[in-house]
Write a protein that holds these residues in place. Structure first.
Motif, PDB file in Angstrom:
ATOM      1  N   UNK A  37       0.830  -1.237   0.031  1.00 36.87           N
ATOM      2  CA  UNK A  37       0.084  -0.232  -0.085  1.00 36.87           C
ATOM      3  C   UNK A  37       0.817   1.271   0.070  1.00 36.87           C
ATOM      4  N   UNK A  38       1.808   1.425   0.721  1.00 40.80           N
ATOM      5  CA  UNK A  38       2.852   2.521   1.008  1.00 40.80           C
ATOM      6  C   UNK A  38       3.290   2.605  -0.398  1.00 40.80           C
ATOM      7  N   UNK A  39       3.794   1.676  -1.059  1.00 43.04           N
ATOM      8  CA  UNK A  39       4.506   1.788  -2.460  1.00 43.04           C
ATOM      9  C   UNK A  39       3.257   2.380  -3.418  1.00 43.04           C
ATOM     10  N   UNK A  85       2.481   6.153  -3.334  1.00 46.37           N
ATOM     11  CA  UNK A  85       3.402   7.041  -3.873  1.00 46.37           C
ATOM     12  C   UNK A  85       3.173   6.933  -5.240  1.00 46.37           C
ATOM     13  N   UNK A  86       3.146   5.438  -5.685  1.00 44.91           N
ATOM     14  CA  UNK A  86       3.519   5.396  -7.069  1.00 44.91           C
ATOM     15  C   UNK A  86       2.397   5.800  -8.103  1.00 44.91           C
ATOM     16  N   UNK A  87       0.943   5.705  -7.553  1.00 45.82           N
ATOM     17  CA  UNK A  87      -0.244   6.313  -8.402  1.00 45.82           C
ATOM     18  C   UNK A  87      -0.218   7.617  -8.620  1.00 45.82           C
ATOM     19  N   UNK A  88       0.073   8.578  -7.428  1.00 46.06           N
ATOM     20  CA  UNK A  88      -0.247   9.759  -7.819  1.00 46.06           C
ATOM     21  C   UNK A  88       0.844  10.461  -8.407  1.00 46.06           C
ATOM     22  N   UNK A 114       9.665   4.074   0.722  1.00 47.30           N
ATOM     23  CA  UNK A 114      11.014   4.001   0.573  1.00 47.30           C
ATOM     24  C   UNK A 114      11.478   2.992  -0.689  1.00 47.30           C
ATOM     25  N   UNK A 115      10.548   1.690  -0.751  1.00 41.39           N
ATOM     26  CA  UNK A 115      11.074   0.940  -1.696  1.00 41.39           C
ATOM     27  C   UNK A 115      10.517   1.422  -3.146  1.00 41.39           C
ATOM     28  N   UNK A 116       9.607   2.044  -3.152  1.00 43.30           N
ATOM     29  CA  UNK A 116       8.939   3.016  -4.369  1.00 43.30           C
ATOM     30  C   UNK A 116      10.103   3.483  -5.224  1.00 43.30           C
ATOM     31  N   UNK A 117      10.991   4.323  -4.269  1.00 47.09           N
ATOM     32  CA  UNK A 117      12.081   4.998  -4.917  1.00 47.09           C
ATOM     33  C   UNK A 117      13.266   4.303  -5.349  1.00 47.09           C
ATOM     34  N   UNK A 118      13.313   2.841  -5.012  1.00 44.24           N
ATOM     35  CA  UNK A 118      14.358   1.875  -5.636  1.00 44.24           C
ATOM     36  C   UNK A 118      13.978   1.338  -6.675  1.00 44.24           C
ATOM     37  N   UNK A 119      12.764   1.404  -7.217  1.00 44.18           N
ATOM     38  CA  UNK A 119      12.338   0.421  -8.689  1.00 44.18           C
ATOM     39  C   UNK A 119      12.302   1.611  -9.779  1.00 44.18           C
ATOM     40  N   UNK A 120      12.318   0.883 -11.036  1.00 47.45           N
ATOM     41  CA  UNK A 120      11.857   1.726 -12.129  1.00 47.45           C
ATOM     42  C   UNK A 120      10.360   2.388 -12.292  1.00 47.45           C
ATOM     43  N   UNK A 121      10.216   3.745 -12.414  1.00 48.20           N
ATOM     44  CA  UNK A 121       9.080   4.205 -12.277  1.00 48.20           C
ATOM     45  C   UNK A 121       7.985   3.799 -13.680  1.00 48.20           C
ATOM     46  N   UNK A 122       8.891   3.451 -14.934  1.00 47.73           N
ATOM     47  CA  UNK A 122       8.294   3.167 -16.021  1.00 47.73           C
ATOM     48  C   UNK A 122       8.128   1.596 -15.896  1.00 47.73           C
ATOM     49  N   UNK A 123       6.922   1.318 -16.574  1.00 48.86           N
ATOM     50  CA  UNK A 123       6.566  -0.126 -16.605  1.00 48.86           C
ATOM     51  C   UNK A 123       6.029  -0.582 -15.543  1.00 48.86           C
ATOM     52  N   UNK A 124       5.462  -1.803 -15.347  1.00 49.18           N
ATOM     53  CA  UNK A 124       4.610  -2.173 -14.292  1.00 49.18           C
ATOM     54  C   UNK A 124       5.256  -2.951 -12.790  1.00 49.18           C
ATOM     55  N   UNK A 125       6.589  -2.712 -12.872  1.00 48.80           N
ATOM     56  CA  UNK A 125       7.297  -3.149 -11.626  1.00 48.80           C
ATOM     57  C   UNK A 125       6.728  -3.162 -10.345  1.00 48.80           C
ATOM     58  N   UNK A 126       6.189  -1.735 -10.078  1.00 48.67           N
ATOM     59  CA  UNK A 126       5.346  -1.346  -8.577  1.00 48.67           C
ATOM     60  C   UNK A 126       4.394  -2.041  -8.477  1.00 48.67           C
ATOM     61  N   UNK A 127       3.223  -1.982  -9.353  1.00 46.99           N
ATOM     62  CA  UNK A 127       2.062  -3.173  -8.866  1.00 46.99           C
ATOM     63  C   UNK A 127       2.446  -4.459  -8.987  1.00 46.99           C
ATOM     64  N   UNK A 162      11.862  11.025  -8.480  1.00 41.42           N
ATOM     65  CA  UNK A 162      11.126   9.887  -7.651  1.00 41.42           C
ATOM     66  C   UNK A 162      11.830   9.523  -6.534  1.00 41.42           C
ATOM     67  N   UNK A 163      13.066   9.333  -6.304  1.00 36.25           N
ATOM     68  CA  UNK A 163      13.861   9.030  -5.161  1.00 36.25           C
ATOM     69  C   UNK A 163      13.457  10.052  -3.988  1.00 36.25           C
TER      70      UNK A 163
END
Length: 413
Positions: free
Chosen positions: A25-27, A30-33, A151-164, A235-236
């Motif tokens: 949820x925390x990811x 941050x990711x969606x907005x 915090x983890x959101x800042x360590x993954x690529x924002x492009x693509x679908x890695x976060x979901x 992003x970070x």
């Protein structure tokens, strides 16, 4: 002794499950907005995604009880986790703003269902002498999980679908401890019964406080990443900001909560509102180039906002007789969800006109109005005698007090 140890281990499994959910949820918070703000979507879309979470939560308040009574806590938990996974799958399909809004509403319904299930289970399983510590552990673990996800959101690529996909991973992990727990299934929580008149008679300050906290929490937690992304924050840096904000809860709530055990809680609520106004004004002027100072300001901002909820809940318990705990909890839960929907909705509609910083002005305005109301009530009603007050407990507006629907059953043990 063995029974106590078994209960503690079982509660640990519940806390572990919800912490895993919180990371996902925390990811996504941050990711969606962040992605929507950087996309070509209309300016109102990111705010609508925030509002959708609260609206879904309002639906979850109504649907969770019948679902639990029909299939039990464990199966209902699995169903709610399935909804979280489905919501993440919809987001993983690509940036489709309308679909994402629906997905966040789906998540909101699942989230409140999760809170009702897990908190009522904890209430049932824990003994009176350590129930408060168990709930504090639950709230703290969930909030830390939210921060870890950001915090983890800042360590993954924002492009693509890695976060979901990562969110799906943590949600799937969350099913395992509950699926394997040997903790007996508790009775179904009480029905959500709305009694606004009773809640008002018990404590106008508490009822209005919960309404205020619903709007305050969703504004600060939901619109901060939108505001940061709109100001070209990386992003970070957005991830770090969201991470630090969660610890503002501990920085502010513990000392203010302890103070509210010693003096009139309403005075502490006014002081908390003053802190919200001060932090909000600082947030409007601090430069995005001064990142450490910005993070400190928003940590204080978020911590003060969350503190309104916890102290208002404590004040409600001080002024309510045990026979009214269940209808009071139901009313407060729905009131929080309704305010958490309506206030962000208004801000979303006005943001294209007044800009991304509007949520800060709205938060300041809500805090000022609530402080004025509390000051008026201070002159109209005496303080609850200290010997009749309950001890303050850590709570977060991000985890509405759904488990209190089982409070009557828990107190009877």
């Amino acid at each position: 002794m063995g029974s106590d140890r078994s209960s503690l281990l079982s509660i640990a499994s519940i806390v572990t499950s919800m912490t895993a959910v919180a990371i996902g949820n925390g990811m996504m918070l941050a990711y969606v907005p962040f992605v929507l703000t950087r996309s070509a979507a209309p300016e109102w879309i990111p705010g609508a995604a925030v509002t959708a979470i609260a609206f879904g939560g309002l639906i979850g308040c109504v649907m969770a009880g019948p679902l639990i009574r029909r299939v039990g806590h464990a199966r209902a938990f699995s169903c709610s986790m399935a909804l979280v996974i489905l919501a993440a799958v919809l987001i993983s399909l690509g940036v489709h703003p309308t679909l994402w809004i629906f997905a966040r509403a789906l998540y909101g319904a699942a989230a409140n269902t999760n809170f009702i299930i897990t908190q009522s289970w904890l209430n049932h399983a824990s003994d009176n002498h350590w129930r408060g510590k168990a709930m504090a552990l639950f709230y703290m673990a969930y909030v830390i999980g939210l921060g870890a996800g950001a915090w983890l959101f800042g360590r993954i690529p924002v492009d693509g679908n890695i976060a979901p996909i990562v969110t799906i991973f943590f949600t799937a992990l969350a099913i395992l401890p509950i699926g394997l727990t040997r903790l007996p299934t508790p009775p179904a929580p009480a029905k959500v019964s709305i009694d606004i008149a009773m809640a008002w008679r018990s404590s106008p300050v508490a009822l209005i406080g919960v309404l205020a906290s619903g709007g305050l929490s969703m504004l600060v937690q939901g619109f901060t990443p939108i505001y940061a992304a709109a100001n070209a924050m990386s992003q970070q840096d957005v991830a770090t900001l969201m991470f630090v904000m969660q610890f503002g809860l501990l920085l502010i709530q513990y000392p203010m909560g302890s103070l509210s055990d010693r003096i009139d809680r309403r005075i502490v609520l006014v002081a908390t509102c003053v802190l919200i106004v001060a932090a909000g004004l600082a947030a409007l002027v601090v430069s995005f180039e001064s990142l450490p100072l910005l993070m400190l300001v928003f940590a204080l901002f978020a911590g003060a906002v969350e503190t309104v909820y916890s102290i208002a809940n404590a004040h409600a318990n001080d002024r309510t007789v045990p026979a009214d705990y269940v209808p009071l909890a139901s009313t407060m839960l729905v009131a929080w969800s309704a305010a958490a929907t309506l206030v962000p909705m208004l801000v979303t509609l006005l943001t294209p006109v007044f800009g991304a910083q509007l949520f800060i002005h709205a938060t300041i305005a809500v805090a000022i109005l609530y402080a004025a109301f509390v000051l008026i009530r201070l002159r109209l009603r005496e303080r609850v005698p200290p010997q009749l007050c309950e001890t303050f407990e850590l709570k977060s507006a991000q985890v509405p007090n759904a488990g209190a629907l089982a409070e009557a059953e828990a107190r009877a043990k």
